[in-house]
Design an enzyme around this catalytic site. Structure first.
Site, short mmCIF file in Angstrom:
data_model
loop_
_atom_site.label_atom_id
_atom_site.label_comp_id
_atom_site.label_asym_id
_atom_site.label_seq_id
_atom_site.Cartn_x
_atom_site.Cartn_y
_atom_site.Cartn_z
N HIS A 17 0.87 -1.20 0.00
CA HIS A 17 0.00 0.00 0.00
C HIS A 17 0.89 1.23 0.00
O HIS A 17 1.29 1.74 1.06
CB HIS A 17 -0.93 -0.04 1.23
N GLU A 200 -11.45 3.28 5.70
CA GLU A 200 -10.43 4.19 6.24
C GLU A 200 -11.18 5.26 7.04
O GLU A 200 -11.03 5.37 8.25
CB GLU A 200 -9.61 4.80 5.10
N ASP A 278 1.68 3.99 2.85
CA ASP A 278 0.63 4.81 2.23
C ASP A 278 1.23 5.98 1.44
O ASP A 278 1.43 5.86 0.23
CB ASP A 278 -0.37 5.29 3.29
N ASP A 279 1.51 7.09 2.11
CA ASP A 279 2.08 8.30 1.47
C ASP A 279 3.23 8.78 2.35
O ASP A 279 3.10 9.77 3.08
CB ASP A 279 0.99 9.38 1.37
N1 ADE Z 1 -4.68 8.73 -1.96
C1 ADE Z 1 -3.45 8.74 -1.45
N2 ADE Z 1 -3.47 8.31 -0.18
C2 ADE Z 1 -4.75 8.00 0.10
C3 ADE Z 1 -5.41 7.49 1.25
N3 ADE Z 1 -4.76 7.21 2.37
N4 ADE Z 1 -6.73 7.32 1.17
C4 ADE Z 1 -7.41 7.60 0.07
N5 ADE Z 1 -6.83 8.07 -1.03
C5 ADE Z 1 -5.51 8.28 -1.01
ZN ZN Z 2 -3.82 4.72 0.47
#
Ligand code: ADE
Ligand code: ZN
Length: 335
Positions: A17, A200, A278-279
């Site tokens: 992810h 989420e 994630d990011d």
């Molecule tokens: N795009 C990038 N990160 C995300 C996340 N955590 N939830 C939804 N869309 C995303």
């Molecule tokens: Zn994500």
């Protein structure tokens, strides 16, 4: 409690992810802006980092899409992905399944082929330099209409042998999985794997829809599944993997405190949870930072950490033989 950070550091793992646009560090954002003759609404890297203070998913997405606007050329996508692979390799990531958001780029006039060629050249380089394998998952932006997702799937047609699956990301609330029933059915019919962000911020009903309507192979996040006992039983019975992102959950206020993170509970319930970043450029750390922070916060044991790493391979879209080889490497490391 022993410090397990050194153990985590050397542990072979997969990352399932990771939004490649979310690995854009502010330093590279400034470099790419300069290279492309663009100006940013920030005066320094420190000012960018100071802006990364989010109350919810939408707060983050607004700044994440603004950041992605510096990505214009093949070289930009290559450099972005290569920077991620270097950090992932240092974290002993052996395999990564990477999300990309083509609509974020094609809507700005950047060609689908530009995105693909840049990412694929970095993937080839990462395999050669680090032995790190990777797959691409094309995410549809759920705040846009399903027609736009169908058009994106059509644009992807010439590239489908290089794309492992499709996903669903962006603003969850108000955009249930059922909105994308037709495009996910079409993707599944083409032999693509299907995953979706669900639970989420959205309710358990969205996870049910992702299972029953989108027929997903894996759940991204899935935190709010824990509110519905029957749903948990279903996910366990189906053996579905959850791609959990602890630092993201904390930064986006999905959990109020990392010590309240449900990762241990997920494992106790028999859910196949994994740890992911994630990011990472926006949430304060790559995969090992996620492992270490949540280990400290909730007191994961060495055995639980090993289970999470093994789940990252068994939940991947690698072949059974490839998975077996990675699990054997984990066993050798632990011995
Ligand atoms: N795009 C990038 N990160 C995300 C996340 N955590 N939830 C939804 N869309 C995303
Ligand atoms: Zn994500």
């Amino acid at each position: 409690m022993p410090d397990l950070s050194a153990f985590i550091k050397g542990l072979p793992k997969a990352e399932l992810h990771l939004h490649i646009e979310g690995s854009l560090e502010p330093e590279l954002m400034f470099d790419l802006a300069a290279r492309n003759g663009l100006s940013l609404p920030f005066t320094s890297v420190e000012a960018v980092r100071a802006a990364y203070d989010f109350s919810n998913l939408q707060d983050f997405l607004d700044i994440y899409y603004a950041g992605a606007s510096v990505l214009l050329t093949r070289a930009d996508f290559h450099d972005l992905a290569m920077a991620y692979f270097e950090r992932a390799a240092a974290d002993q990531v052996r395999h990564a399944e990477i999300f990309f958001d083509p609509q974020t780029h094609t809507d700005r006039g950047v060609g689908f082929d530009v995105v693909m060629e840049g990412l694929l050249s970095a993937m080839t380089e990462a395999k050669g330099r680090f032995g790190l394998t990777s797959k691409l998952i094309l995410c549809f932006l759920r705040h846009l209409p399903e027609e736009a997702a169908l058009a994106t799937l059509a644009e992807a047609e010439p590239w489908l042998d290089q794309i492992a699956g499709v996903g669903l990301d962006s603003s969850e609330q108000g955009h249930p999985p059922s909105k994308f029933a037709r495009v996910f059915a079409a993707a599944g019919a083409k032999g693509l794997k299907v995953v979706a962000h669900a639970g989420e911020e959205g309710p358990p009903a969205y996870v049910w829809e992702a299972l029953n309507i989108l027929k997903i192979d894996r759940i991204d996040h899935g935190n709010r599944s824990l509110e519905d006992e029957t749903l948990v039983e279903r996910i366990v019975a189906d053996g579905l993997t959850l791609t959990v992102c602890p630092l993201s959950n904390h930064k986006l206020c999905v959990v109020s405190d990392l010590a309240q993170h449900p990762i241990k509970k997920m494992l106790d319930l028999g859910l196949k949870a994994t740890i992911n970043s994630d990011d990472p450029a926006y949430f304060g750390g790559y995969v090992n930072a996620n492992f270490s922070a949540v280990t400290k916060a909730v007191g994961l044991t060495r055995d639980e950490i090993v289970t999470l790493a093994k789940n990252s391979f068994t939940g991947s879209f690698l072949t059974p033989a490839e998975i077996a080889a990675h699990l054997a490497e984990i066993d050798a490391y632990c011995a």
